[in-house]
Scaffold this motif. Structure first.
Motif, short mmCIF file in Angstrom:
data_model
loop_
_atom_site.label_atom_id
_atom_site.label_comp_id
_atom_site.label_asym_id
_atom_site.label_seq_id
_atom_site.Cartn_x
_atom_site.Cartn_y
_atom_site.Cartn_z
N ALA A 25 59.05 57.10 23.06
CA ALA A 25 57.77 57.15 23.78
C ALA A 25 56.94 58.34 23.30
N GLY A 26 57.59 59.48 23.11
CA GLY A 26 56.87 60.65 22.63
C GLY A 26 56.27 60.44 21.25
N LYS A 27 57.02 59.77 20.39
CA LYS A 27 56.54 59.47 19.05
C LYS A 27 55.32 58.55 19.11
N MET A 28 55.39 57.54 19.98
CA MET A 28 54.28 56.59 20.08
C MET A 28 53.05 57.25 20.69
N ALA A 29 53.26 58.15 21.65
CA ALA A 29 52.13 58.87 22.24
C ALA A 29 51.43 59.70 21.17
N GLY A 30 52.23 60.30 20.29
CA GLY A 30 51.67 61.09 19.20
C GLY A 30 50.88 60.26 18.20
N GLY A 32 48.94 57.80 19.15
CA GLY A 32 47.73 57.30 19.78
C GLY A 32 47.91 56.26 20.86
N TYR A 33 49.13 55.88 21.15
CA TYR A 33 49.36 54.93 22.23
C TYR A 33 49.33 55.65 23.58
N ASP A 34 48.92 54.94 24.60
CA ASP A 34 48.85 55.48 25.96
C ASP A 34 50.10 55.04 26.71
N ILE A 35 50.98 55.97 27.05
CA ILE A 35 52.23 55.63 27.74
C ILE A 35 51.95 55.53 29.24
N VAL A 36 52.22 54.37 29.82
CA VAL A 36 51.91 54.11 31.23
C VAL A 36 53.15 53.57 31.94
N ASP A 37 53.03 53.44 33.26
CA ASP A 37 54.12 52.85 34.04
C ASP A 37 54.19 51.34 33.80
N PHE A 38 55.35 50.80 34.08
CA PHE A 38 55.63 49.38 33.80
C PHE A 38 54.68 48.45 34.56
N ASP A 39 54.26 48.86 35.75
CA ASP A 39 53.43 48.00 36.60
C ASP A 39 51.93 48.15 36.33
N GLU A 40 51.55 48.95 35.34
CA GLU A 40 50.13 49.20 35.07
C GLU A 40 49.54 48.24 34.04
N LYS A 41 50.09 47.06 33.96
CA LYS A 41 49.62 46.00 33.07
C LYS A 41 49.44 46.51 31.63
N PRO A 42 50.52 46.99 31.03
CA PRO A 42 50.42 47.49 29.66
C PRO A 42 50.19 46.37 28.65
N ASP A 43 49.73 46.75 27.47
CA ASP A 43 49.57 45.79 26.38
C ASP A 43 50.91 45.50 25.72
N ILE A 44 51.81 46.49 25.77
CA ILE A 44 53.11 46.38 25.11
C ILE A 44 54.20 46.83 26.07
N PHE A 45 55.20 45.99 26.25
CA PHE A 45 56.38 46.35 27.04
C PHE A 45 57.54 46.62 26.07
N LYS A 105 65.28 50.18 15.91
CA LYS A 105 64.56 50.53 17.14
C LYS A 105 63.73 51.79 17.04
N PHE A 106 64.07 52.69 16.12
CA PHE A 106 63.29 53.92 16.00
C PHE A 106 62.06 53.74 15.10
N ASN A 107 61.85 52.50 14.64
CA ASN A 107 60.69 52.21 13.79
C ASN A 107 59.77 51.18 14.44
N ILE A 108 59.70 51.21 15.76
CA ILE A 108 58.89 50.23 16.49
C ILE A 108 57.44 50.24 16.01
N ASP A 109 56.90 51.43 15.77
CA ASP A 109 55.49 51.53 15.37
C ASP A 109 55.21 50.76 14.09
N LYS A 110 56.17 50.76 13.18
CA LYS A 110 55.98 50.03 11.92
C LYS A 110 55.81 48.54 12.17
N TYR A 111 56.60 48.00 13.09
CA TYR A 111 56.54 46.57 13.37
C TYR A 111 55.31 46.22 14.21
N LEU A 112 54.85 47.15 15.03
CA LEU A 112 53.65 46.89 15.82
C LEU A 112 52.42 46.81 14.93
#
Length: 233
Positions: A25-30, A32-45, A105-112
Motif C-alpha cells: 500500500a505504501g508503495k502504491m501511495a508513493g 500516486g494511488y489514493d489508499i482508501v477504506d474498503f467501503d469507500e467505493k474504490p476503483d481497485i480492490f 504480488k509485490f509487482n501489482i503496479d506493473k500489472y495495473l
C-alpha cells in the motif's frame, strides 16, 4: 494513470500478510494511488488472502464477492496464500480481474499499468526466491516487522511451504533499517513476524541466527519493546 485512482486493501490471516499489505500500500501511495477504506467505493480492490483452512478459503470468497457489491465496476486483484495455492479456482469467481501468486504480488503496479489478458499469473512455488522487506505502519500502535518467510518443514497438515516456498530471511542490515524507519514514525513496539522466525538466518550470506538479530534490534534507538511471534510453525 490518467486520474488518481482509489485503492483499498482487505487483509486476511497472519501478521505477515498485514506487514506485506502495508508495504505494498505504501508503495502504491508513493506512485500516486489514493489508499482508501474498503467501503469507500474504490476503483481497485486488493485482497490479501489466507488459506490455512477451508473456512479461510470460504471467507476469502465472501470478501471477493463483497468487493463487487461495493463497486461493480471496480477491479478485483487477489494475492496471498490462497492466490498461490488455487489461482484457477479464484480466477473463475465472477468479478475477479487478476490473481497474483507469491512471486508476483509485490509487482501489482506493473500489472495495473498494463492489465494482462490472462486472469492469473502464478509461477511454481519452487521458483519463488528472494526476500521482500515489509513492515506495517499507520494502523496500529505497534508494527509487524517481517524478518523471515517460507518454511522447510513438510508437515502433512500444513500448506505453507506450497504457498510461501522455502525458508528465507532478510539481511540484518535491511531489518535494522526497517526498525529505524519504524522508530522514526514514533512507533515504539515491534512484533517480529514470519512463518517460522526461529529459522532466521536461512537464505542469506550472513553468519547470524535469531538470537543474534535480537541483540542487534535491542540497540535500535526508539524501539522500547520487541515481541516474538511464530517462532515455530
Amino acid at each position: 494513470m490518467s486520474k488518481k485512482e482509489k485503492v483499498a486493501f482487505y487483509t486476511l490471516g497472519c501478521k505477515l500478510n498485514y506487514a506485506e499489505s502495508s508495504i505494498i500500500a505504501g508503495k502504491m501511495a508513493g506512485e500516486g494511488y489514493d489508499i482508501v477504506d474498503f467501503d469507500e467505493k474504490p476503483d481497485i480492490f486488493i485482497i490479501n488472502t489466507c488459506s490455512v483452512t477451508d473456512f479461510a478459503d470460504r471467507k476469502n470468497r465472501k470478501i471477493i464477492r463483497k468487493a463487487k457489491k461495493i463497486n461493480s465496476d471496480g477491479k478485483v486483484i487477489v494475492i496471498g496464500c490462497y492466490a498461490q495455492l488455487k489461482p484457477e479456482e479464484i480466477s473463475e469467481i465472477e468479478g475477479v480481474n487478476l490473481v497474483l501468486g507469491a512471486g508476483e504480488k509485490f509487482n501489482i503496479d506493473k500489472y495495473l499499468n498494463s492489465m494482462p489478458e490472462e486472469k492469473f499469473i502464478s509461477c511454481e512455488i519452487e521458483d519463488v526466491s528472494g526476500f521482500h522487506s515489509a513492515y506495517s505502519s499507520g494502523d496500529r500502535t505497534r508494527s509487524f516487522l517481517k524478518i523471515q518467510t517460507g518454511c522447510d518443514y513438510i508437515c502433512t497438515y500444513c500448506t505453507i511451504p506450497k504457498a510461501r516456498g522455502a525458508s528465507r530471511s532478510g539481511t540484518s542490515h535491511d531489518i535494522l533499517a526497517d526498525a529505524g524507519e519504524i522508530a522514526e514514525k514514533g512507533i515504539k513496539e515491534i512484533v517480529l513476524t514470519g512463518v517460522n522466525i526461529g529459522d532466521y538466518g536461512k537464505g542469506i550470506e550472513e553468519d547470524i541466527d535469531f538470537l543474534g538479530l535480537l541483540k542487534k534490534l535491542d540497540k535500535v534507538e526508539g524501539i522500547e519493546r520487541i515481541r516474538i511471534s511464530s517462532i515455530e510453525p
